[in-house]
Design a protein around this motif. Structure first.
Motif, mmCIF file in Angstrom:
data_model
loop_
_atom_site.group_PDB
_atom_site.id
_atom_site.type_symbol
_atom_site.label_atom_id
_atom_site.label_comp_id
_atom_site.label_asym_id
_atom_site.label_seq_id
_atom_site.Cartn_x
_atom_site.Cartn_y
_atom_site.Cartn_z
ATOM 1 N N THR A 182 0.803 -1.221 0.000
ATOM 2 C CA THR A 182 0.000 0.000 0.000
ATOM 3 C C THR A 182 0.837 1.273 0.000
ATOM 4 O O THR A 182 0.481 2.248 -0.657
ATOM 5 N N GLY A 183 1.918 1.290 0.757
ATOM 6 C CA GLY A 183 2.742 2.484 0.854
ATOM 7 C C GLY A 183 3.216 2.719 2.277
ATOM 8 O O GLY A 183 2.847 2.000 3.205
ATOM 9 N N ARG A 184 3.995 3.765 2.454
ATOM 10 C CA ARG A 184 4.658 4.017 3.749
ATOM 11 C C ARG A 184 3.869 5.066 4.542
ATOM 12 O O ARG A 184 4.315 6.195 4.744
ATOM 13 N N TYR A 185 2.715 4.661 5.018
ATOM 14 C CA TYR A 185 1.834 5.623 5.683
ATOM 15 C C TYR A 185 2.243 5.901 7.131
ATOM 16 O O TYR A 185 1.975 6.987 7.640
ATOM 17 N N HIS A 186 2.867 4.951 7.777
ATOM 18 C CA HIS A 186 3.404 5.206 9.121
ATOM 19 C C HIS A 186 4.520 6.251 9.042
ATOM 20 O O HIS A 186 4.552 7.208 9.823
ATOM 21 N N THR A 187 5.408 6.091 8.084
ATOM 22 C CA THR A 187 6.483 7.050 7.885
ATOM 23 C C THR A 187 5.933 8.405 7.478
ATOM 24 O O THR A 187 6.405 9.456 7.941
ATOM 25 N N TYR A 188 4.939 8.406 6.599
ATOM 26 C CA TYR A 188 4.293 9.646 6.179
ATOM 27 C C TYR A 188 3.765 10.427 7.374
ATOM 28 O O TYR A 188 4.022 11.630 7.521
ATOM 29 N N LEU A 189 3.052 9.749 8.254
ATOM 30 C CA LEU A 189 2.468 10.407 9.422
ATOM 31 C C LEU A 189 3.545 10.890 10.387
ATOM 32 O O LEU A 189 3.543 12.053 10.820
ATOM 33 N N CYS A 190 4.468 10.002 10.731
ATOM 34 C CA CYS A 190 5.411 10.300 11.814
ATOM 35 C C CYS A 190 6.600 11.141 11.381
ATOM 36 O O CYS A 190 7.054 12.009 12.144
ATOM 37 N N ASP A 191 7.123 10.880 10.189
ATOM 38 C CA ASP A 191 8.378 11.515 9.794
ATOM 39 C C ASP A 191 8.206 12.645 8.786
ATOM 40 O O ASP A 191 9.181 13.352 8.484
ATOM 41 N N GLU A 192 7.000 12.802 8.249
ATOM 42 C CA GLU A 192 6.752 13.935 7.358
ATOM 43 C C GLU A 192 5.762 14.926 7.963
ATOM 44 O O GLU A 192 6.060 16.116 8.087
ATOM 45 N N ILE A 193 4.586 14.439 8.350
ATOM 46 C CA ILE A 193 3.544 15.354 8.819
ATOM 47 C C ILE A 193 3.913 15.987 10.151
ATOM 48 O O ILE A 193 3.834 17.213 10.316
ATOM 49 N N VAL A 194 4.323 15.184 11.127
ATOM 50 C CA VAL A 194 4.621 15.738 12.457
ATOM 51 C C VAL A 194 5.712 16.810 12.390
ATOM 52 O O VAL A 194 5.526 17.925 12.918
ATOM 53 N N PRO A 195 6.860 16.559 11.760
ATOM 54 C CA PRO A 195 7.879 17.622 11.710
ATOM 55 C C PRO A 195 7.399 18.871 10.961
ATOM 56 O O PRO A 195 7.749 19.986 11.344
ATOM 57 N N TRP A 196 6.605 18.669 9.910
ATOM 58 C CA TRP A 196 6.116 19.821 9.148
ATOM 59 C C TRP A 196 5.194 20.684 10.005
ATOM 60 O O TRP A 196 5.308 21.910 10.012
ATOM 61 N N VAL A 197 4.299 20.046 10.727
ATOM 62 C CA VAL A 197 3.384 20.797 11.590
ATOM 63 C C VAL A 197 4.165 21.547 12.664
ATOM 64 O O VAL A 197 3.927 22.735 12.922
ATOM 65 N N ALA A 238 7.112 22.632 12.505
ATOM 66 C CA ALA A 238 7.898 23.710 11.908
ATOM 67 C C ALA A 238 7.036 24.900 11.489
ATOM 68 O O ALA A 238 7.548 26.033 11.400
ATOM 69 N N HIS A 239 5.756 24.662 11.227
ATOM 70 C CA HIS A 239 4.908 25.714 10.671
ATOM 71 C C HIS A 239 3.901 26.283 11.661
ATOM 72 O O HIS A 239 3.275 27.312 11.369
ATOM 73 N N TYR A 240 3.738 25.627 12.814
ATOM 74 C CA TYR A 240 2.757 26.090 13.795
ATOM 75 C C TYR A 240 3.390 26.083 15.180
ATOM 76 O O TYR A 240 4.383 25.397 15.422
ATOM 77 N N ARG A 241 2.770 26.826 16.080
ATOM 78 C CA ARG A 241 3.340 26.979 17.422
ATOM 79 C C ARG A 241 2.888 25.839 18.329
ATOM 80 O O ARG A 241 2.141 26.013 19.285
ATOM 81 N N THR A 242 3.377 24.661 17.998
ATOM 82 C CA THR A 242 3.128 23.499 18.840
ATOM 83 C C THR A 242 4.133 23.473 19.984
ATOM 84 O O THR A 242 5.157 24.158 19.961
ATOM 85 N N LEU A 243 3.835 22.635 20.961
ATOM 86 C CA LEU A 243 4.836 22.240 21.949
ATOM 87 C C LEU A 243 5.458 20.956 21.396
ATOM 88 O O LEU A 243 4.862 19.879 21.471
ATOM 89 N N PRO A 244 6.631 21.040 20.777
ATOM 90 C CA PRO A 244 7.145 19.938 19.961
ATOM 91 C C PRO A 244 7.856 18.850 20.748
ATOM 92 O O PRO A 244 9.016 18.522 20.487
ATOM 93 N N ALA A 245 7.148 18.278 21.701
ATOM 94 C CA ALA A 245 7.697 17.166 22.479
ATOM 95 C C ALA A 245 6.597 16.132 22.658
ATOM 96 O O ALA A 245 5.404 16.459 22.638
ATOM 97 N N ARG A 246 7.006 14.881 22.826
ATOM 98 C CA ARG A 246 6.036 13.792 22.923
ATOM 99 C C ARG A 246 5.033 14.006 24.041
ATOM 100 O O ARG A 246 3.876 13.604 23.927
ATOM 101 N N GLU A 247 5.466 14.636 25.134
ATOM 102 C CA GLU A 247 4.591 14.845 26.285
ATOM 103 C C GLU A 247 3.402 15.734 25.960
ATOM 104 O O GLU A 247 2.423 15.769 26.711
ATOM 105 N N HIS A 248 3.460 16.432 24.827
ATOM 106 C CA HIS A 248 2.404 17.373 24.459
ATOM 107 C C HIS A 248 1.776 17.024 23.112
ATOM 108 O O HIS A 248 1.130 17.867 22.497
ATOM 109 N N ARG A 249 1.958 15.769 22.681
ATOM 110 C CA ARG A 249 1.427 15.358 21.367
ATOM 111 C C ARG A 249 0.622 14.075 21.524
ATOM 112 O O ARG A 249 1.096 13.092 22.091
ATOM 113 N N GLY A 250 -0.612 14.075 20.997
ATOM 114 C CA GLY A 250 -1.464 12.895 21.072
ATOM 115 C C GLY A 250 -2.033 12.537 19.722
ATOM 116 O O GLY A 250 -1.958 13.308 18.755
ATOM 117 N N ILE A 251 -2.640 11.364 19.660
ATOM 118 C CA ILE A 251 -3.237 10.873 18.422
ATOM 119 C C ILE A 251 -4.542 10.164 18.770
ATOM 120 O O ILE A 251 -4.635 9.500 19.812
#
Length: 341
Positions: free
Chosen positions: A115-130, A132-145
């Motif tokens: 099917t494709g690399r959707y785990h990598t897409y979510l974790c290694d592309e989308i998360v870093p992009w978000v 970098a572009h928004y004022r998140t708290l960029p640590a695991r303790e502040h990120r949920g799914i």
């Protein structure tokens, strides 16, 4: 309530994300994907403030714009989420709606040669992009799914596979305890395939794609089985291996074991320490779920308790698998409170 959309207190940024890892995916599905980022009330007025983030992922056949579908007399989840934050019933969060649809119906949010690399897409592309572009708290303790059904499955396994990224999860009737949610449908698939398609998945897909999908009874089980096999038991060259004989329905043990290795109930003991370090785990399901995912929810909860995972909310509510969008703000509030600084 009014029977149409009203202005939101927060706002959405809607972008098209061009993925590198989804280019040349085996199904030739789009590598340019819609991505929604919800910014809570006050985001633009407080430029120094940073926010927890919650990623929302969808069930099988889900595509991003379906989040705006509504049931009669009810608000959809984007409206309910905005209402939650506008009322200040929960600490504000950035919410990220991610699309991982495939032409088989879904990706289960894993990397698969079929099917494709959707785990990598979510974790290694989308998360870093978000981040970098928004004022998140960029640590695991502040990120949920969070998600429902196959999205609930993705919400369970993704933090186990990447504990460096995720500190909270919410699963609504997520796929779990595979012998209860998947195995009983194998017989329906076989009967449908034999009676209409000469026992051939190739003929099934030819028919399915040449007409309006789901206009024939029995479409759902074969589609689901093939999609899950493509995610859980594809060979390195992309060949999809089914866990049963297409003529008799007899299980093929070595393939079925590959499926079971992806069962969150069975995965949990191997990831016990990561689960114990989660800040928030939310589990619920309707006690009349058509796919018996209430059994999987209870089994997942039970194994977490045996492993000494303490930050867990669990509830079986009066309901089915359908029209449970009103439950999502409950889990969102739970995550927001525990992921906030």
């Amino acid at each position: 309530m009014l029977p149409w959309s009203a202005p939101l207190s927060g706002r959405f940024d809607e972008v098209v994300f061009e993925s590198e890892v989804l280019k040349d995916n085996p199904l030739h599905d789009p590598y340019q994907r819609p991505l929604w980022i919800y910014l809570p009330p006050g985001y633009d007025e407080e430029p120094e403030r940073r926010y927890p983030s919650v990623y929302m992922i969808q069930g099988l056949t889900g595509q991003l714009d379906m989040w705006r579908n509504r049931s009669a007399f009810r608000k959809n989840f984007p409206e309910l989420a905005d209402e939650l934050f506008a009322s200040k019933e929960a600490p504000p969060c950035i919410i990220v709606w991610v699309d991982c649809w495939t032409s088989y119906g879904g990706s289960q949010f894993v990397d698969s040669p079929a099917t494709g690399r959707y785990h990598t897409y979510l974790c290694d592309e989308i998360v870093p992009w978000v981040d970098a572009h928004y004022r998140t708290l960029p640590a695991r303790e502040h990120r949920g799914i969070a998600g429902k059904s196959s999205g609930g499955y993705g919400a369970m396994i993704t933090p186990m596979l990447r504990p460096d990224l995720w500190g909270g999860l919410a699963t609504h009737a997520g796929d779990a305890l595979f012998e209860m949610c998947y195995l009983p449908d194998f017989r329906h698939s076989i009967r449908t395939l034999q009676s209409r398609y000469d026992g051939s998945y190739e003929k099934f897909w030819q028919s399915f794609r040449s007409r309006v999908p789901f206009t024939q009874s029995g479409d759902e089980a074969p589609m689901n089985d093939w999609c899950m096999a493509a995610c859980y038991s594809a060979d390195p060259d992309g060949t999809v291996r089914l866990p049963y004989d297409l003529q008799t329905g007899e299980l093929i043990p070595e393939v079925w074991e590959r499926w079971l290795a992806w069962d969150p109930v069975r995965m949990a003991p191997k990831h016990a320490e990561s689960l114990r370090n989660m800040k928030a785990i939310y589990i619920d399901a309707g006690n009349r779920d058509q796919y018996y995912l209430d059994l999987g929810a209870r089994a997942f909860y039970n194994v977490l308790k045996r492993l000494g995972v303490n930050e867990v909310f669990f509830e079986l509510f009066d309901g089915t698998h359908s029209a449970i969008e009103y439950r999502y703000p409950i889990s969102l509030k739970y995550l927001a409170e525990r992921l906030a600084p």
